[in-house]
Design an enzyme around this catalytic site. Structure first.
Site, PDB file in Angstrom:
ATOM      1  CD  GLU A 496      -5.356 -53.912  15.242  1.00 59.69           C
ATOM      2  OE1 GLU A 496      -4.728 -54.951  15.323  1.00 59.69           O
ATOM      3  OE2 GLU A 496      -5.078 -52.983  14.901  1.00 59.69           O
ATOM      4  CB  SER A 526      -7.497 -48.339  11.866  1.00 59.39           C
ATOM      5  OG  SER A 526      -8.294 -48.801  10.552  1.00 59.39           O
ATOM      6  CD  GLU A 527      -2.617 -51.255  14.200  1.00 58.67           C
ATOM      7  OE1 GLU A 527      -2.311 -52.451  14.469  1.00 58.67           O
ATOM      8  OE2 GLU A 527      -2.628 -50.602  13.165  1.00 58.67           O
ATOM      9  CG  ASP A 552       6.627 -54.971  17.210  1.00 63.71           C
ATOM     10  OD1 ASP A 552       6.138 -55.492  18.201  1.00 63.71           O
ATOM     11  OD2 ASP A 552       7.924 -55.106  16.925  1.00 63.71           O
ATOM     12  CG  HIS A 594       4.320 -58.968  15.200  1.00 59.16           C
ATOM     13  ND1 HIS A 594       4.403 -58.708  13.922  1.00 59.16           N
ATOM     14  CD2 HIS A 594       3.043 -59.254  15.337  1.00 59.16           C
ATOM     15  CE1 HIS A 594       3.523 -58.723  13.079  1.00 59.16           C
ATOM     16  NE2 HIS A 594       2.372 -58.916  13.960  1.00 59.16           N
TER      17      HIS A 594
END
Length: 818
Positions: A496, A526-527, A552, A594
């Site tokens: 990203e 979209s990890e 995270d 985070h």
């Protein structure tokens, strides 16, 4: 983000409507004369043969599993056995147009697809090419076993026995299986014939297959990729992420047109209407017709259509048409291949969730019976010919079963040998051929020039810096990336905001100027797809560097990292390598979702190398090490450190190439009274504590920066522990379940008789991470380390603890769960 693609308000606010277009349903019309000309008599009969071989293979497995016997041969198979009886036409039709260069990825119910794809590859390969392929795979283990019983004269006939035995031996967990028995029934595969990993996780193959298609496109490889996944996988996030990733506009708007357009992937949903016992039609899904999933993913609706999977020619026709558009770069494509599993989810499944009359109707429509009647009616063969085909299948399977079931002929791999399969431990300067594709000569890169001109006299990012080369942690990572990009033509990086933004923390700033889009690009948020496609890219031979922006977010890529990235080298029996680096930033100041250090999670998963540098020198040297390896690495980076310059190495970060020794901790301070061991940025708070221990109490602390989590050489730490008699471990990971407790146990066992106090662990609180203004009460500080030393190792005269670090305090927290 690219300036070349402006977003204009007048355009996007313009009123109108969209027409999503028509989706064809079972459009194939049989024409026996045209089919005879198109497929040929021998081809049509071979389709029938392949279907019969698959049916008999799985019938054999079913009898072995339920009755323990097939044709007088007894065997007790303890493992899983997910059968696709009823789906043979869908598998054979799918594989028919494919060659060895085309890849198929499947699910836990893929015996039929494995066999069909292998049979198709054998039919298309020249006879003279087959022997070397069989001999060279796995050191010839499978071939030696097959040669003991096969009487085949032609290489293609020997290959049929090879495929049947290799698949069965793999299912039975044998060393001579395709994957040395490490994949088993749900993960068997054979790369030489284009059969790629089959996945026990529902939908797990989707994003891996997308990564394989990406590898073909980036490296100009021939062929296409098919992800054979079930209808129930339509509810899985990674499947949707994979489709979105495969449909990105940038392949056609920003990438070099010479690459060929979109990655060549077909998402082939083997739609048997059930996900275990849940019925997708009318119950667990709402699409009515699965092909509707393609609508809206891209303007072409993924060229989606429904095809009759009980008609092998209909499937072959549909796949052939999709291959054409995929090779033209106009993908991705989607097929809703209607089929049915007559068998239960597994042999123990009594199918109580479906009406027996439903099953009977599908049995009456049996594709093998129907296609056999078609062949007879059109004069391609007689009933006697069909029976001879079935008898031939039985005969071949008897030979395969007799030898796969024998432990004497087909032994298992020794248990301890599995450990040797976890990592390939290789080194690869290059994972591709040709000249690395760059847009600007790397030596002319503005950031690189700036780094070369920097002096360590003065300030680095506003902070005092010692003499030497002024390179920050982020700069050091950049240098390592740029070096490997120059060396390895198949290396790509994405995540990203990786391109024009330069990465969320500017590590990649300057790479955009010297790399084309296909080597460095932005991915969707979209990890799962980011990690999963990197797995697919790497297992096909390329080097992938994928980024998870915040630690995270590993949770959104949990399967891809912990089940896929970590395991395929071992599950392949050593046939695959995984040159993949997953960069993961560990945050602070960004709150509960985070700012977590999940290095302990990665440490717990077998098959992952885990690195966590704390200095610029190590950041570059360790990333260099990771980027030359052939194993999967989770590379943690602390956001606290990106702007920091090197303080431990007098000359700073060398401009040239170097590596840090794998698994070796770094001694940061010499001492004699206590050993302090840290992971990540906690090192600097430990150094502060060591300074105060010396200045205020005359206690000499030896400080180690662990750097590596796995593999890890604890030798230097143990030697120090035996010298000092006391050990304190600290990191920013939450204390409960921390990897530090594993280390504490190891050190206690190995140095027990030398210790004067229990090994003490200092970690973050077992809470949510609070706002930045309150982080001092959550993450370990200098005071925590001093208080823990005072409470658990040795009393410090005059010291008044300001935090709760005693055993009683931790027992109380354990009692209430925090």
């Amino acid at each position: 983000m690219p300036k070349s693609l402006p977003i204009l308000p007048a355009q996007v606010r313009k009123p109108g409507s969209l027409e999503l277009g028509r989706i064809a349903l079972n459009a194939y019309q049989s024409d026996p004369a045209a089919e005879a000309e198109r497929f040929g008599r021998n081809g049509l009969v071979r389709m029938y043969r392949d279907m019969v071989f698959i049916r008999e293979f799985e019938t054999m497995l079913q009898r072995i599993k339920v009755q323990g016997n097939y044709e007088g041969i007894s065997y007790d198979h303890k493992g899983p056995c997910h059968l696709s009886i009823g789906q043979e036409a869908a598998a054979v039709g799918m594989a028919w147009p494919l060659g060895a260069e085309d890849m198929v990825f499947g699910s836990h119910r893929s015996h039929g697809e494995i066999l069909a794809k292998c049979f198709s590859a054998i039919a298309k390969l020249p006879e003279g090419k087959i022997p070397a392929m069989l001999e060279n795979y796995g050191g010839g283990r499978t071939l030696r076993a097959v040669e003991r019983y096969s009487r085949a004269a032609a290489p293609s006939e020997l290959a049929l026995d090879y495929v049947l035995y290799g698949t069965l031996a793999e299912i039975f967990g044998r060393d001579a299986g395709f994957n040395r028995g490490m994949g088993g029934s749900m993960h068997a595969f054979f790369p030489p014939f284009g059969v790629m990993p089959n996945n026990a996780i529902v939908g797990g193959s989707a994003d891996i297959a997308a990564g394989a298609a990406l590898h073909k496109r980036v490296n100009r490889k021939g062929g296409v990729v098919i992800a054979n996944i079930g209808d129930a996988s339509a509810g899985c996030g990674p499947v949707w992420e994979a489709m979105v990733f495969s449909a990105m506009d940038q392949y056609r708007t920003l990438w070099n047109p010479a690459l060929g357009g979109s990655p060549p992937i077909l998402f082939n949903f083997m739609n048997n209407f059930y996900g275990m016992g849940g019925q997708t039609f009318g119950e667990t899904m709402g699409f009515g017709v699965l092909a509707r999933m393609g609508a809206g993913v891209n303007p072409e609706n993924m060229h989606a259509e429904r095809v009759d999977g009980y008609h092998p020619l209909a499937v072959a026709d549909a796949v052939e048409r999709k291959l054409k558009l995929l090779l033209e770069g106009r993908g991705p494509a989607l097929l809703d291949t209607v089929t049915y599993r007559i068998s239960g989810h597994s042999p123990s499944d009594a199918s109580s969730y479906r009406d027996r009359h439903e099953v009977e109707r599908w049995q009456q429509a049996d594709s093998i019976l129907a296609f056999g009647s078609y062949l007879i009616a059109n004069g391609h063969c007689s009933p006697v010919d069909l029976e001879a085909i079935r008898a031939g299948a039985v005969a071949r399977l008897i030979g395969a079963l007799e030898h796969a079931a024998s432990l004497e002929i087909s032994p298992r791999i020794p248990g301890e040998a599995i450990g040797g399969l976890m990592f390939s431990r290789g080194r690869a300067e290059r994972t591709g051929d040709g000249i690395p594709d760059v847009t600007v000569v790397p030596d002319m890169n503005p950031r690189l020039i700036s780094l070369r001109e920097k002096s360590r006299s003065g300030l680095a990012d506003g902070k005092p810096a010692p003499k030497g080369r002024s390179v920050t942690y982020a700069d050091a990572l950049f240098e390592a990336m740029l070096h490997r990009f120059r060396e390895d033509p198949a290396m790509i990086a994405y995540g990203e905001e990786n391109r024009d933004w330069g990465g969320a923390f500017s590590v990649y700033r300057g790479l955009t100027e010297c790399l084309p889009y296909h080597r460095l690009f932005n991915a969707p948020i979209s990890e799962g797809a980011i990690a999963g496609t990197a797995v697919g890219y790497a297992l096909c031979g390329g080097r992938a560097v994928a980024e998870i922006m915040y630690c995270d977010f590993l949770g959104r890529a949990g399967d891809e990292v912990f089940n896929q990235m970590a395991k395929w080298q071992a599950m392949s029996g050593g046939a695959l390598r995984m040159p993949l680096v997953l960069r993961v930033s560990v945050g602070s100041k960004y709150g509960a979702q985070h700012s977590q250090d999940w290095s302990s999670l990665a440490a717990h998963i077998p098959g992952l190398q885990v690195m966590f540098p704390a200095t610029p020198y190590d950041a570059k040297g360790m990333l260099n090490l990771a980027l030359r390896g052939t194993d999967p690495v989770v590379f943690f980076e602390s956001q606290r450190l990106y702007s920091d310059a090197e303080i431990f190495v007098p000359e700073g970060v060398p401009e040239g190439y170097y590596e840090v020794e794998m698994g070796m901790p770094a001694l940061r301070r010499v001492g004699s009274d206590v050993t302090i061991v840290t992971i990540g940025s906690t090192l600097f708070r430990a150094m502060e504590a060591a300074e105060e221990l010396a200045a205020a109490h005359g206690i000499s602390a030896e400080v180690f920066d662990l750097r590596f989590v796995n593999p890890l050489d604890l030798g230097p730490v143990l030697e120090s522990a035996r010298k000092t008699g006391a050990v304190l471990l600290a990191s920013d990971a939450c204390e409960r379940g921390s990897f530090l407790h594993t280390l504490a146990g190891r050190i206690s066992q190995a140095a027990f008789h030398h210790l004067d106090a229990p090994v003490t662990v200092v970690g973050a609180r077992n809470w949510i991470t609070p706002p930045a203004e309150m982080e001092d009460c959550f993450f370990p500080r200098k005071e925590w380390i001093l208080d823990a030393f005072h409470e658990n190792i040795r009393r410090l005269p005059g010291h008044v603890p300001s935090t709760r670090q005693s055993v009683a305090d931790f027992l109380e927290r354990d009692r209430i769960g925090v």
